[in-house]
Design a protein around this motif. Structure first.
Motif, PDB file in Angstrom:
ATOM      1  N   VAL A 137       0.889  -1.161   0.000  1.00 47.30           N
ATOM      2  CA  VAL A 137       0.000   0.000   0.000  1.00 47.30           C
ATOM      3  C   VAL A 137       0.926   1.209   0.000  1.00 47.30           C
ATOM      4  O   VAL A 137       1.770   1.343   0.893  1.00 47.30           O
ATOM      5  CB  VAL A 137      -0.914   0.021   1.237  1.00 47.30           C
ATOM      6  N   VAL A 138       0.792   2.061  -1.007  1.00 49.31           N
ATOM      7  CA  VAL A 138       1.708   3.198  -1.160  1.00 49.31           C
ATOM      8  C   VAL A 138       0.943   4.489  -0.906  1.00 49.31           C
ATOM      9  O   VAL A 138      -0.130   4.710  -1.485  1.00 49.31           O
ATOM     10  CB  VAL A 138       2.343   3.212  -2.563  1.00 49.31           C
ATOM     11  N   MET A 139       1.495   5.319  -0.040  1.00 51.99           N
ATOM     12  CA  MET A 139       0.886   6.603   0.283  1.00 51.99           C
ATOM     13  C   MET A 139       1.705   7.723  -0.319  1.00 51.99           C
ATOM     14  O   MET A 139       2.917   7.810  -0.101  1.00 51.99           O
ATOM     15  CB  MET A 139       0.818   6.802   1.801  1.00 51.99           C
ATOM     16  N   GLY A 140       1.048   8.586  -1.113  1.00 50.88           N
ATOM     17  CA  GLY A 140       1.720   9.744  -1.674  1.00 50.88           C
ATOM     18  C   GLY A 140       1.825  10.875  -0.666  1.00 50.88           C
ATOM     19  O   GLY A 140       1.310  10.794   0.457  1.00 50.88           O
ATOM     20  N   TYR A 141       2.509  11.930  -1.081  1.00 48.35           N
ATOM     21  CA  TYR A 141       2.731  13.084  -0.208  1.00 48.35           C
ATOM     22  C   TYR A 141       1.779  14.203  -0.635  1.00 48.35           C
ATOM     23  O   TYR A 141       1.910  14.770  -1.713  1.00 48.35           O
ATOM     24  CB  TYR A 141       4.178  13.547  -0.286  1.00 48.35           C
ATOM     25  N   VAL A 142       0.829  14.514   0.221  1.00 47.07           N
ATOM     26  CA  VAL A 142      -0.211  15.503  -0.070  1.00 47.07           C
ATOM     27  C   VAL A 142       0.037  16.755   0.766  1.00 47.07           C
ATOM     28  O   VAL A 142       0.274  16.671   1.970  1.00 47.07           O
ATOM     29  CB  VAL A 142      -1.611  14.935   0.241  1.00 47.07           C
ATOM     30  N   ARG A 143      -0.056  17.897   0.103  1.00 48.47           N
ATOM     31  CA  ARG A 143      -0.058  19.166   0.817  1.00 48.47           C
ATOM     32  C   ARG A 143      -1.351  19.895   0.460  1.00 48.47           C
ATOM     33  O   ARG A 143      -1.839  19.798  -0.668  1.00 48.47           O
ATOM     34  CB  ARG A 143       1.158  20.025   0.471  1.00 48.47           C
ATOM     35  N   TYR A 234      -6.536  -1.052   8.083  1.00 46.29           N
ATOM     36  CA  TYR A 234      -6.363  -2.108   9.079  1.00 46.29           C
ATOM     37  C   TYR A 234      -6.587  -3.487   8.462  1.00 46.29           C
ATOM     38  O   TYR A 234      -5.808  -4.415   8.683  1.00 46.29           O
ATOM     39  CB  TYR A 234      -7.330  -1.887  10.247  1.00 46.29           C
ATOM     40  N   ARG A 235      -7.661  -3.629   7.663  1.00 45.37           N
ATOM     41  CA  ARG A 235      -7.928  -4.933   7.043  1.00 45.37           C
ATOM     42  C   ARG A 235      -6.848  -5.307   6.031  1.00 45.37           C
ATOM     43  O   ARG A 235      -6.505  -6.486   5.879  1.00 45.37           O
ATOM     44  CB  ARG A 235      -9.303  -4.931   6.380  1.00 45.37           C
ATOM     45  N   LEU A 236      -6.306  -4.324   5.332  1.00 43.34           N
ATOM     46  CA  LEU A 236      -5.200  -4.608   4.421  1.00 43.34           C
ATOM     47  C   LEU A 236      -3.988  -5.128   5.178  1.00 43.34           C
ATOM     48  O   LEU A 236      -3.282  -6.032   4.715  1.00 43.34           O
ATOM     49  CB  LEU A 236      -4.839  -3.349   3.629  1.00 43.34           C
ATOM     50  N   ALA A 237      -3.740  -4.580   6.363  1.00 43.53           N
ATOM     51  CA  ALA A 237      -2.634  -5.073   7.187  1.00 43.53           C
ATOM     52  C   ALA A 237      -2.858  -6.523   7.578  1.00 43.53           C
ATOM     53  O   ALA A 237      -1.910  -7.334   7.586  1.00 43.53           O
ATOM     54  CB  ALA A 237      -2.486  -4.200   8.432  1.00 43.53           C
ATOM     55  N   GLN A 238      -4.100  -6.895   7.910  1.00 45.50           N
ATOM     56  CA  GLN A 238      -4.379  -8.290   8.270  1.00 45.50           C
ATOM     57  C   GLN A 238      -4.255  -9.217   7.060  1.00 45.50           C
ATOM     58  O   GLN A 238      -4.097 -10.432   7.220  1.00 45.50           O
ATOM     59  CB  GLN A 238      -5.776  -8.419   8.880  1.00 45.50           C
ATOM     60  N   ALA A 239      -4.323  -8.660   5.859  1.00 44.45           N
ATOM     61  CA  ALA A 239      -4.142  -9.456   4.640  1.00 44.45           C
ATOM     62  C   ALA A 239      -2.686  -9.549   4.226  1.00 44.45           C
ATOM     63  O   ALA A 239      -2.384 -10.154   3.193  1.00 44.45           O
ATOM     64  CB  ALA A 239      -4.972  -8.863   3.504  1.00 44.45           C
ATOM     65  N   GLY A 240      -1.782  -8.945   5.011  1.00 39.74           N
ATOM     66  CA  GLY A 240      -0.346  -9.075   4.740  1.00 39.74           C
ATOM     67  C   GLY A 240       0.304  -7.859   4.138  1.00 39.74           C
ATOM     68  O   GLY A 240       1.483  -7.907   3.769  1.00 39.74           O
ATOM     69  N   ALA A 241      -0.390  -6.742   4.036  1.00 38.51           N
ATOM     70  CA  ALA A 241       0.144  -5.558   3.370  1.00 38.51           C
ATOM     71  C   ALA A 241       1.319  -4.949   4.127  1.00 38.51           C
ATOM     72  O   ALA A 241       1.380  -4.993   5.361  1.00 38.51           O
ATOM     73  CB  ALA A 241      -0.946  -4.510   3.193  1.00 38.51           C
ATOM     74  N   ALA A 242       2.230  -4.373   3.362  1.00 39.07           N
ATOM     75  CA  ALA A 242       3.254  -3.487   3.906  1.00 39.07           C
ATOM     76  C   ALA A 242       2.953  -2.085   3.398  1.00 39.07           C
ATOM     77  O   ALA A 242       2.512  -1.913   2.248  1.00 39.07           O
ATOM     78  CB  ALA A 242       4.647  -3.925   3.467  1.00 39.07           C
ATOM     79  N   PHE A 243       3.177  -1.073   4.230  1.00 41.62           N
ATOM     80  CA  PHE A 243       2.780   0.298   3.917  1.00 41.62           C
ATOM     81  C   PHE A 243       4.018   1.145   3.635  1.00 41.62           C
ATOM     82  O   PHE A 243       4.947   1.209   4.455  1.00 41.62           O
ATOM     83  CB  PHE A 243       1.967   0.891   5.069  1.00 41.62           C
ATOM     84  N   VAL A 244       4.020   1.784   2.473  1.00 44.00           N
ATOM     85  CA  VAL A 244       5.169   2.555   1.999  1.00 44.00           C
ATOM     86  C   VAL A 244       4.798   4.027   1.939  1.00 44.00           C
ATOM     87  O   VAL A 244       3.738   4.385   1.394  1.00 44.00           O
ATOM     88  CB  VAL A 244       5.602   2.071   0.602  1.00 44.00           C
ATOM     89  N   LEU A 245       5.651   4.881   2.467  1.00 48.10           N
ATOM     90  CA  LEU A 245       5.504   6.320   2.273  1.00 48.10           C
ATOM     91  C   LEU A 245       6.360   6.729   1.080  1.00 48.10           C
ATOM     92  O   LEU A 245       7.558   6.443   1.044  1.00 48.10           O
ATOM     93  CB  LEU A 245       5.943   7.084   3.517  1.00 48.10           C
ATOM     94  N   ALA A 246       5.738   7.391   0.119  1.00 50.55           N
ATOM     95  CA  ALA A 246       6.449   7.802  -1.095  1.00 50.55           C
ATOM     96  C   ALA A 246       6.371   9.321  -1.229  1.00 50.55           C
ATOM     97  O   ALA A 246       5.483   9.846  -1.920  1.00 50.55           O
ATOM     98  CB  ALA A 246       5.844   7.124  -2.319  1.00 50.55           C
ATOM     99  N   PRO A 247       7.264  10.073  -0.580  1.00 53.05           N
ATOM    100  CA  PRO A 247       7.197  11.538  -0.641  1.00 53.05           C
ATOM    101  C   PRO A 247       7.394  12.082  -2.046  1.00 53.05           C
ATOM    102  O   PRO A 247       7.026  13.224  -2.331  1.00 53.05           O
ATOM    103  CB  PRO A 247       8.322  11.974   0.304  1.00 53.05           C
ATOM    104  N   GLU A 248       7.973  11.249  -2.937  1.00 48.56           N
ATOM    105  CA  GLU A 248       8.165  11.702  -4.314  1.00 48.56           C
ATOM    106  C   GLU A 248       6.868  11.672  -5.116  1.00 48.56           C
ATOM    107  O   GLU A 248       6.784  12.249  -6.212  1.00 48.56           O
ATOM    108  CB  GLU A 248       9.225  10.833  -5.005  1.00 48.56           C
TER     109      GLU A 248
END
Length: 530
Positions: A137-143, A234-248
């Motif tokens: 799961v990739v999170m972008g950088y929002v301002r 939370y449910r994605l975490a229980q399915a095995g997800a890793a969470f990535v912060l992608a400031p770019e």
């Protein structure tokens, strides 16, 4: 492909390529739920039309959630863009996103709000991570930026994003990010050390997730009006997800968020509805006897072949645990259990009949024909053989050990006389991750050890006893005598130290004595406190 093994949430093992220096192959569906604000949607689509990600690999699905008059697709939009409308009986942000998900054909789902202006390589910045592992799961950088209707124009946005100058469109000095995400990132090395709390960053205004993983975890919960992003994370975490912060992966939100405008009321609302679904919110599940929609621990006891007495002793022991936030699953051939209506003592499978009868009205006990494939959405599962009885604090101690050290599996040795008898506590997300990355023929427990770690504990030291030795729980007796004595001792000691501190504080605030009086050092005061 062979999946890289991310331990806990330390995605530092992944090395994404530099933008523009790699060959994309995965398709992506950008799903946008929209209601009103045609002007903002026009800017969002104008920016998406200028993305560097290959056009033939990107589609956009816009879901109009009942705007009147209806939204339309503007002149400047990505080539493969569709607009659909939700049905009157299924309105709301979660319903709209789920409607878009149902039509999306991409291998990755990129959630995006309808009031976002993405930088030119925003989609590419997300996708270069997804090419490295299929459980991210990739999170972008929002301002968040100030926005006045009509400025900038869609053509101006498209030109600036195409030229790599999206940052020139807004007053960057006045923009601000999600401060709580920035704070969490700073405290956890960009989420790498966030462990089980990483899911909290999942906000669907600029997030992307592998489509297979998303559909396995399930769509957004339409029963939640707010907090649905956190619950899905939370449910994605229980399915095995890793969470990535992608400031770019940069984007600008046109206007402030609801949390920025009315944070206290949003938190007040979410604290009512979200904890039912997210057991990790321990700070909000403080009542010692309350039950919740999703329990913290699922306890599994295989009753087939065991005596009624042994099964009852084990189940009653867990029901009396100080960790009340549990559900017990009794496994057996319940469909074959029939009562002889003339002579019930002649009923086949009599012991199972008695077990089912005993707990038929206990809401924390359910029945299953086989051990469930996963405990999800519960974050932990304890499997215990019948005939072994936990003490009041046993389950809490095992779970606390797993949480403190991040273990994916804790084996509890109960007996080694003839063969090793064990109970085991399984971390749901760890086992899901291990199933995703293990090699063909690899033992699942070995893969769990690799991605989360395993540990052994001694059952008797934790309070496990065989049924013949265990004292049945009694009404009003939730603690054993030794624990009660220790609690009484600590309370008495606390009262003594509180009184002593009050006396010393009073002494310190008294008028200063003549200089001939010796002054006590801080060290002497500490010794007196002791």
């Amino acid at each position: 492909m062979t999946q890289p093994r991310i331990r806990h949430n330390d995605y530092g093992v992944l090395r994404p390529p530099a933008p523009g220096q790699w060959e994309p192959r995965l398709s992506v569906s950008v799903v946008i739920a929209a209601y009103g604000h045609q002007d903002k949607l026009d800017l969002t689509l104008a920016a998406l039309a200028a993305q560097t990600y290959p056009r033939h690999l990107m589609e956009v699905v816009v879901v109009d959630d009942g705007t009147a008059p209806a939204l339309r697709l503007p002149e400047i939009a990505p080539e493969n863009t569709r607009l659909i409308t939700t049905e009157p009986g299924s309105r709301g942000r979660s319903n709209a996103r789920n409607a878009g998900l149902a039509l999306a054909g991409g291998e990755v789902i990129h959630w995006l709000d309808a009031d976002m202006v993405t930088f030119g390589d925003e989609v590419e910045a997300h996708m270069r991570w997804h090419h490295l592992a299929d459980y991210l799961v990739v999170m972008g950088y929002v301002r968040y930026v100030d926005h006045q209707p009509g400025t900038p124009a869609p053509a101006e946005v498209h030109a600036a994003v195409s030229a790599g100058a999206a940052d020139k469109l807004f007053d960057e000095a006045a923009s601000e990010p999600h401060s709580w995400i920035v704070d969490l990132a700073e405290r956890t090395d960009g989420l790498r050390t966030a462990g089980d709390s990483a899911y909290r960053v999942h906000v669907t205004n600029a997030a992307s997730v592998n489509a297979r993983l998303l559909r396995e975890a399930g769509p957004l919960d339409t029963g939640l009006v707010l907090g649905e992003d956190t619950e899905l994370g939370y449910r994605l975490a229980q399915a095995g997800a890793a969470f990535v912060l992608a400031p770019e992966a940069r984007s600008r939100h046109l206007g402030t968020s609801m949390m920025m405008r009315d944070g206290e009321q949003v938190r007040r609302y979410n604290h009512v509805f979200v904890p039912d679904h997210v057991p990790h919110m321990r700070w909000l599940r403080t009542h010692p006897r309350r039950q919740w929609l999703v329990p913290y621990v699922e306890v599994v006891v295989e009753a087939e072949g065991a005596s009624y007495e042994d099964t009852r002793a084990t189940v009653d022991g867990f029901l009396a645990s100080s960790l009340n936030d549990i559900q017990i699953t009794l496994v057996g051939p319940w469909g074959s259990v029939q009562e002889d209506r003339r002579n019930p003592l002649d009923s086949p499978l009599l012991d199972l009949l008695l077990v089912r009868g005993l707990y038929r009205n206990e809401p924390r006990v359910r029945y299953a024909e086989r051990v469930p494939a996963t405990a999800a959405p519960s974050p932990f599962r304890m499997l215990c053989p019948p005939g072994w009885v936990p003490g009041p604090e046993t389950l809490r101690r095992v779970v606390d050990r797993a949480v403190e050290h991040g273990h994916g599996l804790i084996n509890v040795a109960l007996d080694e006389a003839d063969e090793v008898v064990t109970a085991r506590l399984e971390h749901t997300g760890a086992f899901a991750r291990a199933a995703l990355v293990r090699a063909e023929g690899e033992d699942l427990d070995a893969a769990v050890h690799d991605v989360y770690g395993t540990h052994w504990l001694d059952g008797r030291s934790l309070g496990f006893l065989v049924a013949a030795e265990a004292e049945p729980p009694k009404r009003g007796k939730s603690e054993d005598p030794a624990l009660k004595r220790e609690v009484a001792r600590l309370r008495a000691e606390n009262a003594r130290l509180t009184d002593r501190l009050a006396a010393l504080t009073s002494e310190a605030s008294a008028p200063e004595q003549p200089k001939t009086t010796a002054r006590r050092s801080p060290g002497s005061l500490l010794r007196r406190l002791r």
